[in-house]
Design a protein around this motif. Structure first.
Motif, PDB file in Angstrom:
ATOM      1  N   LEU A   3       0.815  -1.209   0.000  1.00  0.00           N
ATOM      2  CA  LEU A   3       0.000   0.000   0.000  1.00  0.00           C
ATOM      3  C   LEU A   3       0.851   1.261   0.000  1.00  0.00           C
ATOM      4  CD1 LEU A   3      -2.684   1.490   0.202  1.00  0.00           C
ATOM      5  CD2 LEU A   3      -2.560   1.206   2.675  1.00  0.00           C
ATOM      6  N   ALA A   4       1.889   1.290   0.816  1.00  0.00           N
ATOM      7  CA  ALA A   4       2.741   2.481   0.882  1.00  0.00           C
ATOM      8  C   ALA A   4       3.391   2.774  -0.467  1.00  0.00           C
ATOM      9  CB  ALA A   4       3.799   2.314   1.961  1.00  0.00           C
ATOM     10  N   GLU A   5       3.841   1.732  -1.156  1.00  0.00           N
ATOM     11  CA  GLU A   5       4.456   1.929  -2.468  1.00  0.00           C
ATOM     12  C   GLU A   5       3.432   2.421  -3.489  1.00  0.00           C
ATOM     13  OE1 GLU A   5       5.996  -2.003  -2.766  1.00  0.00           O
ATOM     14  OE2 GLU A   5       8.027  -1.378  -2.203  1.00  0.00           O
ATOM     15  N   LYS A   6       2.202   1.905  -3.428  1.00  0.00           N
ATOM     16  CA  LYS A   6       1.149   2.357  -4.339  1.00  0.00           C
ATOM     17  C   LYS A   6       0.842   3.829  -4.117  1.00  0.00           C
ATOM     18  CE  LYS A   6      -1.128  -2.091  -4.812  1.00  0.00           C
ATOM     19  NZ  LYS A   6      -2.301  -2.895  -4.447  1.00  0.00           N
ATOM     20  N   ILE A   7       0.756   4.234  -2.842  1.00  0.00           N
ATOM     21  CA  ILE A   7       0.485   5.638  -2.536  1.00  0.00           C
ATOM     22  C   ILE A   7       1.615   6.513  -3.053  1.00  0.00           C
ATOM     23  CG2 ILE A   7       0.246   7.316  -0.661  1.00  0.00           C
ATOM     24  CD1 ILE A   7      -1.188   5.068   0.898  1.00  0.00           C
ATOM     25  N   VAL A  18      12.768   9.476   9.442  1.00  0.00           N
ATOM     26  CA  VAL A  18      12.434   9.917  10.793  1.00  0.00           C
ATOM     27  C   VAL A  18      13.605   9.681  11.731  1.00  0.00           C
ATOM     28  CG1 VAL A  18      10.896   9.540  12.767  1.00  0.00           C
ATOM     29  CG2 VAL A  18       9.992   9.419  10.431  1.00  0.00           C
ATOM     30  N   CYS A  19      14.053   8.420  11.822  1.00  0.00           N
ATOM     31  CA  CYS A  19      15.129   8.038  12.732  1.00  0.00           C
ATOM     32  C   CYS A  19      15.530   6.602  12.426  1.00  0.00           C
ATOM     33  CB  CYS A  19      14.692   8.166  14.196  1.00  0.00           C
ATOM     34  SG  CYS A  19      13.306   7.110  14.654  1.00  0.00           S
ATOM     35  N   SER A  20      16.463   6.091  13.188  1.00  0.00           N
ATOM     36  CA  SER A  20      16.885   4.703  13.060  1.00  0.00           C
ATOM     37  C   SER A  20      15.864   3.795  13.745  1.00  0.00           C
ATOM     38  CB  SER A  20      18.256   4.541  13.715  1.00  0.00           C
ATOM     39  OG  SER A  20      18.623   3.194  13.775  1.00  0.00           O
ATOM     40  N   VAL A  21      15.741   2.555  13.282  1.00  0.00           N
ATOM     41  CA  VAL A  21      14.814   1.617  13.915  1.00  0.00           C
ATOM     42  C   VAL A  21      15.193   1.367  15.374  1.00  0.00           C
ATOM     43  CG1 VAL A  21      14.105   0.498  11.761  1.00  0.00           C
ATOM     44  CG2 VAL A  21      16.033  -0.420  13.042  1.00  0.00           C
ATOM     45  N   GLU A  22      16.475   1.462  15.712  1.00  0.00           N
ATOM     46  CA  GLU A  22      16.913   1.247  17.088  1.00  0.00           C
ATOM     47  C   GLU A  22      16.488   2.369  18.028  1.00  0.00           C
ATOM     48  OE1 GLU A  22      19.400   1.151  14.573  1.00  0.00           O
ATOM     49  OE2 GLU A  22      19.213  -1.011  14.321  1.00  0.00           O
ATOM     50  N   ASP A  23      16.065   3.509  17.482  1.00  0.00           N
ATOM     51  CA  ASP A  23      15.697   4.654  18.315  1.00  0.00           C
ATOM     52  C   ASP A  23      14.341   4.508  18.995  1.00  0.00           C
ATOM     53  OD1 ASP A  23      18.087   5.890  17.701  1.00  0.00           O
ATOM     54  OD2 ASP A  23      17.232   7.075  16.067  1.00  0.00           O
ATOM     55  N   ILE A  24      13.533   3.548  18.548  1.00  0.00           N
ATOM     56  CA  ILE A  24      12.216   3.338  19.155  1.00  0.00           C
ATOM     57  C   ILE A  24      12.128   1.899  19.620  1.00  0.00           C
ATOM     58  CG2 ILE A  24       9.718   3.476  18.871  1.00  0.00           C
ATOM     59  CD1 ILE A  24      10.178   5.428  16.563  1.00  0.00           C
ATOM     60  N   LYS A  25      11.939   1.714  20.899  1.00  0.00           N
ATOM     61  CA  LYS A  25      11.842   0.374  21.494  1.00  0.00           C
ATOM     62  C   LYS A  25      10.439  -0.196  21.266  1.00  0.00           C
ATOM     63  CE  LYS A  25      15.955   0.756  23.135  1.00  0.00           C
ATOM     64  NZ  LYS A  25      16.946   0.543  22.131  1.00  0.00           N
ATOM     65  N   PRO A  26      10.282  -1.526  21.327  1.00  0.00           N
ATOM     66  CA  PRO A  26       8.944  -2.125  21.213  1.00  0.00           C
ATOM     67  C   PRO A  26       7.991  -1.554  22.271  1.00  0.00           C
ATOM     68  CG  PRO A  26      10.618  -3.816  20.981  1.00  0.00           C
ATOM     69  CD  PRO A  26      11.333  -2.557  21.409  1.00  0.00           C
ATOM     70  N   GLU A  27       6.745  -1.361  21.863  1.00  0.00           N
ATOM     71  CA  GLU A  27       5.689  -0.760  22.690  1.00  0.00           C
ATOM     72  C   GLU A  27       6.070   0.627  23.169  1.00  0.00           C
ATOM     73  OE1 GLU A  27       2.703  -3.478  24.902  1.00  0.00           O
ATOM     74  OE2 GLU A  27       4.691  -4.265  25.383  1.00  0.00           O
ATOM     75  N   ILE A 105      10.650   0.790   6.071  1.00  0.00           N
ATOM     76  CA  ILE A 105      12.014   0.734   6.599  1.00  0.00           C
ATOM     77  C   ILE A 105      12.955   0.622   5.407  1.00  0.00           C
ATOM     78  CG2 ILE A 105      13.624  -0.507   8.095  1.00  0.00           C
ATOM     79  CD1 ILE A 105      11.145   0.747   9.519  1.00  0.00           C
ATOM     80  N   GLU A 106      13.926   1.513   5.350  1.00  0.00           N
ATOM     81  CA  GLU A 106      14.938   1.520   4.282  1.00  0.00           C
ATOM     82  C   GLU A 106      16.312   1.649   4.927  1.00  0.00           C
ATOM     83  OE1 GLU A 106      14.743   1.250   0.885  1.00  0.00           O
ATOM     84  OE2 GLU A 106      12.600   0.848   1.055  1.00  0.00           O
ATOM     85  N   GLY A 107      17.150   0.637   4.767  1.00  0.00           N
ATOM     86  CA  GLY A 107      18.507   0.712   5.289  1.00  0.00           C
ATOM     87  C   GLY A 107      18.571   0.924   6.787  1.00  0.00           C
ATOM     88  N   GLY A 108      17.640   0.331   7.534  1.00  0.00           N
ATOM     89  CA  GLY A 108      17.637   0.493   8.982  1.00  0.00           C
ATOM     90  C   GLY A 108      17.055   1.794   9.479  1.00  0.00           C
ATOM     91  N   LYS A 109      16.478   2.568   8.568  1.00  0.00           N
ATOM     92  CA  LYS A 109      15.871   3.862   8.925  1.00  0.00           C
ATOM     93  C   LYS A 109      14.359   3.783   8.736  1.00  0.00           C
ATOM     94  CE  LYS A 109      19.835   6.042   9.414  1.00  0.00           C
ATOM     95  NZ  LYS A 109      20.318   6.477  10.687  1.00  0.00           N
ATOM     96  N   ILE A 110      13.627   4.446   9.635  1.00  0.00           N
ATOM     97  CA  ILE A 110      12.174   4.546   9.526  1.00  0.00           C
ATOM     98  C   ILE A 110      11.860   5.736   8.625  1.00  0.00           C
ATOM     99  CG2 ILE A 110      10.026   4.916  10.785  1.00  0.00           C
ATOM    100  CD1 ILE A 110      11.606   3.915  13.305  1.00  0.00           C
ATOM    101  N   GLU A 111      11.019   5.498   7.624  1.00  0.00           N
ATOM    102  CA  GLU A 111      10.584   6.577   6.736  1.00  0.00           C
ATOM    103  C   GLU A 111       9.063   6.658   6.757  1.00  0.00           C
ATOM    104  OE1 GLU A 111      12.192   5.784   2.856  1.00  0.00           O
ATOM    105  OE2 GLU A 111      14.207   6.390   3.466  1.00  0.00           O
TER     106      GLU A 111
END
Length: 115
Positions: A3-7, A18-27, A105-111
């Motif tokens: 869906l994101a790619e279609k949009i 936004v930031c790295s995936v490691e910057d936001i912990k689960p929950e 997620i692209e290259g470990g980064k949240i977009e």
């Protein structure tokens, strides 16, 4: 194509890091501001990422200051709850759904796809 790619293919916005995936912990949730708009970025217990508007639809409160449990965010002002996965308002005092935004997620980064 998801869906994101279609949009993105429709020219409805652009992907912004936004930031790295490691910057936001689960929950957990993180506030992110871009282009005069405030977003809340969530990480589910399963490690999936979601984005919504950060301002509660009931009163002007930052949801990113609220409590995350499972797939819900509780507003810090009056305890209204939303599903951050769908934006659905889950009960009083909130009755208007949140706007959600595609995430990838692209290259470990949240977009996030922003308008």
């Amino acid at each position: 194509m998801n869906l994101a790619e279609k949009i993105a293919d429709t020219g409805a916005g652009r992907w912004v890091t936004v930031c790295s995936v490691e910057d936001i912990k689960p929950e957990d949730v993180r506030r992110w501001e871009f282009g005069g708009h405030i977003y809340a970025i969530f990480r589910s217990p399963e490690g999936e990422f979601y984005a919504t508007d950060d301002i509660c639809t009931h009163e002007h409160a930052h949801l990113s200051d609220g409590f995350v449990e499972g797939d819900c965010i509780e507003c810090p002002r009056h305890g209204g709850r939303f599903s951050y996965m769908t934006g659905e308002a889950l009960g009083a005092p909130v009755c208007i759904d949140l706007r959600t935004h595609p995430v990838r997620i692209e290259g470990g980064k949240i977009e996030v796809l922003v308008p």
